[in-house]
Motif scaffolding. Structure first.
Motif, PDB file in Angstrom:
ATOM      1  N   ALA A 235       0.829  -1.207   0.000  1.00  0.00           N
ATOM      2  CA  ALA A 235       0.000   0.000   0.000  1.00  0.00           C
ATOM      3  C   ALA A 235       0.862   1.257   0.000  1.00  0.00           C
ATOM      4  N   VAL A 236       1.928   1.244   0.798  1.00  0.00           N
ATOM      5  CA  VAL A 236       2.834   2.398   0.843  1.00  0.00           C
ATOM      6  C   VAL A 236       3.482   2.613  -0.520  1.00  0.00           C
ATOM      7  N   SER A 237       3.996   1.530  -1.107  1.00  0.00           N
ATOM      8  CA  SER A 237       4.673   1.639  -2.405  1.00  0.00           C
ATOM      9  C   SER A 237       3.731   2.115  -3.498  1.00  0.00           C
ATOM     10  N   SER A 238       2.456   1.711  -3.419  1.00  0.00           N
ATOM     11  CA  SER A 238       1.499   2.094  -4.465  1.00  0.00           C
ATOM     12  C   SER A 238       1.262   3.595  -4.495  1.00  0.00           C
ATOM     13  N   GLY A 239       1.501   4.267  -3.372  1.00  0.00           N
ATOM     14  CA  GLY A 239       1.254   5.710  -3.319  1.00  0.00           C
ATOM     15  C   GLY A 239       2.493   6.573  -3.390  1.00  0.00           C
ATOM     16  N   ILE A 240       3.690   5.961  -3.386  1.00  0.00           N
ATOM     17  CA  ILE A 240       4.922   6.750  -3.343  1.00  0.00           C
ATOM     18  C   ILE A 240       5.080   7.622  -4.581  1.00  0.00           C
ATOM     19  N   ALA A 241       4.892   7.048  -5.765  1.00  0.00           N
ATOM     20  CA  ALA A 241       5.070   7.827  -6.995  1.00  0.00           C
ATOM     21  C   ALA A 241       4.075   8.989  -7.049  1.00  0.00           C
ATOM     22  N   LEU A 242       2.828   8.724  -6.620  1.00  0.00           N
ATOM     23  CA  LEU A 242       1.804   9.762  -6.653  1.00  0.00           C
ATOM     24  C   LEU A 242       2.124  10.894  -5.679  1.00  0.00           C
ATOM     25  N   THR A 243       2.555  10.535  -4.472  1.00  0.00           N
ATOM     26  CA  THR A 243       2.863  11.573  -3.488  1.00  0.00           C
ATOM     27  C   THR A 243       4.137  12.330  -3.859  1.00  0.00           C
ATOM     28  N   LEU A 244       5.099  11.625  -4.431  1.00  0.00           N
ATOM     29  CA  LEU A 244       6.327  12.290  -4.868  1.00  0.00           C
ATOM     30  C   LEU A 244       6.026  13.299  -5.975  1.00  0.00           C
ATOM     31  N   TRP A 245       5.063  12.952  -6.839  1.00  0.00           N
ATOM     32  CA  TRP A 245       4.644  13.866  -7.907  1.00  0.00           C
ATOM     33  C   TRP A 245       4.260  15.233  -7.339  1.00  0.00           C
ATOM     34  N   ALA A 246       3.592  15.236  -6.187  1.00  0.00           N
ATOM     35  CA  ALA A 246       3.111  16.495  -5.615  1.00  0.00           C
ATOM     36  C   ALA A 246       4.253  17.403  -5.167  1.00  0.00           C
ATOM     37  N   PHE A 247       5.450  16.828  -4.951  1.00  0.00           N
ATOM     38  CA  PHE A 247       6.582  17.629  -4.490  1.00  0.00           C
ATOM     39  C   PHE A 247       7.538  18.006  -5.626  1.00  0.00           C
ATOM     40  N   LEU A 248       7.282  17.535  -6.847  1.00  0.00           N
ATOM     41  CA  LEU A 248       8.185  17.886  -7.938  1.00  0.00           C
ATOM     42  C   LEU A 248       8.220  19.407  -8.107  1.00  0.00           C
ATOM     43  N   GLY A 249       9.395  19.929  -8.350  1.00  0.00           N
ATOM     44  CA  GLY A 249       9.619  21.368  -8.356  1.00  0.00           C
ATOM     45  C   GLY A 249      10.475  21.789  -7.186  1.00  0.00           C
TER      46      GLY A 249
ATOM     47  N   TYR B 287      11.421   2.535  -8.001  1.00  0.00           N
ATOM     48  CA  TYR B 287      10.806   1.218  -7.782  1.00  0.00           C
ATOM     49  C   TYR B 287       9.292   1.338  -7.681  1.00  0.00           C
ATOM     50  N   ALA B 288       8.830   2.368  -6.981  1.00  0.00           N
ATOM     51  CA  ALA B 288       7.394   2.520  -6.727  1.00  0.00           C
ATOM     52  C   ALA B 288       6.613   2.928  -7.970  1.00  0.00           C
ATOM     53  N   CYS B 289       7.307   3.388  -9.004  1.00  0.00           N
ATOM     54  CA  CYS B 289       6.602   3.794 -10.234  1.00  0.00           C
ATOM     55  C   CYS B 289       5.999   2.606 -10.971  1.00  0.00           C
ATOM     56  N   GLY B 290       6.499   1.416 -10.707  1.00  0.00           N
ATOM     57  CA  GLY B 290       5.946   0.223 -11.350  1.00  0.00           C
ATOM     58  C   GLY B 290       6.715  -0.175 -12.594  1.00  0.00           C
ATOM     59  N   ALA B 291       6.556  -1.448 -12.974  1.00  0.00           N
ATOM     60  CA  ALA B 291       7.345  -2.017 -14.066  1.00  0.00           C
ATOM     61  C   ALA B 291       7.100  -1.313 -15.395  1.00  0.00           C
ATOM     62  N   GLN B 292       5.844  -0.969 -15.678  1.00  0.00           N
ATOM     63  CA  GLN B 292       5.542  -0.348 -16.966  1.00  0.00           C
ATOM     64  C   GLN B 292       6.225   1.006 -17.111  1.00  0.00           C
ATOM     65  N   ALA B 293       6.146   1.836 -16.067  1.00  0.00           N
ATOM     66  CA  ALA B 293       6.766   3.159 -16.121  1.00  0.00           C
ATOM     67  C   ALA B 293       8.277   3.044 -16.223  1.00  0.00           C
TER      68      ALA B 293
END
Length: 439
Positions: free
Chosen positions: A191-205, A404-410
């Motif tokens: 569950a934590v890994s599934s949200g890491i990429a999404l939450t990291l997106w919010a801090f880009l910049g 890693y949290a972005c997933g295999a496809q990304a």
């Protein structure tokens, strides 16, 4: 150079960094994270710590590396000229992807006003294309207009999000929150890994945090401190707003919402207030998109000025706008919009975010690993060096976890895009070698 009296203090710098960070990245996240459940709040906690490490490391890089190029320049300190190109190239690709993701967010928030957009994926695609073209053309008048618009519109997302994190608790229902905690019975780490990429997106910049250290009082102390305070405040607002929305809107409704913040204000007040918040989010998206497209045009222009990008990216008009480079960027954005058409805006947004985060971790890791070289070259004290090395290493480790949290496809498609960059650099290196032989 600004006099000491005219330089910015700690609170002024903290405010600017906070505003820069809190763009439109948050406005679709509650719906995306609701697909995992409220347990995704744990992802915010992990990302908050990682983001603070990244902010501190970039602040130190910005203080001690005065060369043009930002992350690309930091990267070159450790890895040489080729990494300057790869960092610039991947950051450019990331911003192209991010622009499409923001346009998707904007389209989702426009649907209550233009229901036609939701009738089919093609209609949605037309909306995304129209927003990309509109914001790109608006940039043709140069940086002054773009800066004025972006500085105003960013408050369209900050006010509703900060407001929700403060007043939303009056509508918070612990039972709604509890039922949304882990609806799919996922393991905690999954569950934590599934949200890491999404939450990291919010801090880009966050990488721009230390860019103006020359205009700050006592930069050695205030720049890192402002970055840490701004990142901490932003993290608290993100966590609080995400938590409260999970306790107001039932998980099933939130997970499929195209305008989650408009929806929660509808639950709290009424449909009219929800529409006002939705309109503010649209304005914020347009302003954010203007800013990111302008930033990307400048990234490619800077690379063209040192002959790492084709010279067409460096050609500017009388308004100081690199229009030809912008049109190339627009063509890439439109191609990506075609390739990611989806019946669900949330699904399309998630695909784009995962790819953008992976691509952006390439320049992050390259530049963050340059911190120790930068500190050594500036002969900083032993304590400052050790602190920077430890925090910088943690920032790199977190960035790798983000990959890693972005997933295999990304990771798969992102790796291909990155390797294409090395193909392009091969031509540049050959051209430079030929020029040196003729000299």
């Amino acid at each position: 150079m600004a006099s000491e009296a005219n330089k910015m203090g700690l609170m002024g710098l903290t405010t600017i960094v906070t505003v820069n960070m809190m763009g439109s990245g948050i406005i679709m996240l509650p719906a995306s994270l609701a697909q995992t459940g409220a347990i995704s709040l744990l992802s915010w906690l992990v990302t908050a710590i990682g983001a603070m490490c990244i902010a501190y490391a970039f602040a130190k890089c910005g203080m001690y590396c005065n060369k043009d190029g930002g992350m690309s320049a930091y990267s070159a300190e450790a890895h040489g000229r080729s990494s300057f190109f790869i960092a610039s190239y991947t950051y450019y690709v990331c911003l192209v992807i991010s622009a499409v993701a923001i346009a998707v967010s904007c389209t989702g928030y426009l649907e209550p006003f233009i229901p036609w957009l939701k009738q089919s994926p093609i209609n949605t695609f037309i909306g995304v294309v129209a927003i990309l073209i509109l914001t790109m053309v608006a940039n043709f008048k140069g940086p002054r207009i773009t800066g004025q618009i972006s500085a105003f519109t960013v408050w369209g997302v900050i006010i509703p999000v900060v407001g929700l994190s403060i007043i939303g608790w009056f509508w918070f229902d612990p039972k709604v929150f509890a039922s949304a905690w882990n609806p799919h019975n996922m393991g905690t780490m999954d569950a934590v890994s599934s949200g890491i990429a999404l939450t990291l997106w919010a801090f880009l910049g966050i990488e721009s945090a230390g860019a103006n250290s020359g205009t700050v009082k006592d930069p050695q102390k205030n720049v890192p401190l402002a970055c840490m305070l701004a990142t901490s405040f932003t993290a608290v607002v993100y966590i609080a707003s995400t938590a409260v929305i999970q306790g107001i809107v039932p998980n099933a409704a939130l997970a499929t919402a195209d305008a989650p913040f408009g929806l929660v204000y509808t639950y709290m007040f009424n449909k009219e207030v929800g529409l006002i918040i939705t309109a503010l989010a649209v304005i914020a998206c347009i302003g954010s998109l203007l800013g990111w497209q302008f930033t990307n045009a400048q990234v490619s222009r800077a690379a063209a000025d040192i002959k790492l990008f084709p010279k067409i990216f460096g050609e500017v008009t009388k308004d100081n706008a690199p229009i030809k480079g912008m049109l190339i960027m627009l063509a890439l954005e439109l191609a990506l919009a075609v390739m990611t058409i989806s019946p669900s805006l949330v699904k399309q947004f998630n695909v784009l975010v995962n790819l953008a985060v992976f691509i952006n971790m390439v320049p992050y890791i390259l530049s963050l690993t340059g911190l120790e070289v930068i500190l050594r070259n500036n002969k900083v004290g032993s304590k400052e060096y050790k602190t920077g090395a430890v925090i910088g290493s943690l920032a790199v480790i977190y960035s790798i976890y983000g990959v890693y949290a972005c997933g295999a496809q990304a990771v798969f498609y992102g790796a291909i895009l990155t390797l294409l960059g090395y193909l392009f650099y091969g031509f540049i290196a050959a051209r430079e070698a030929n020029a040196s032989l003729k000299a």
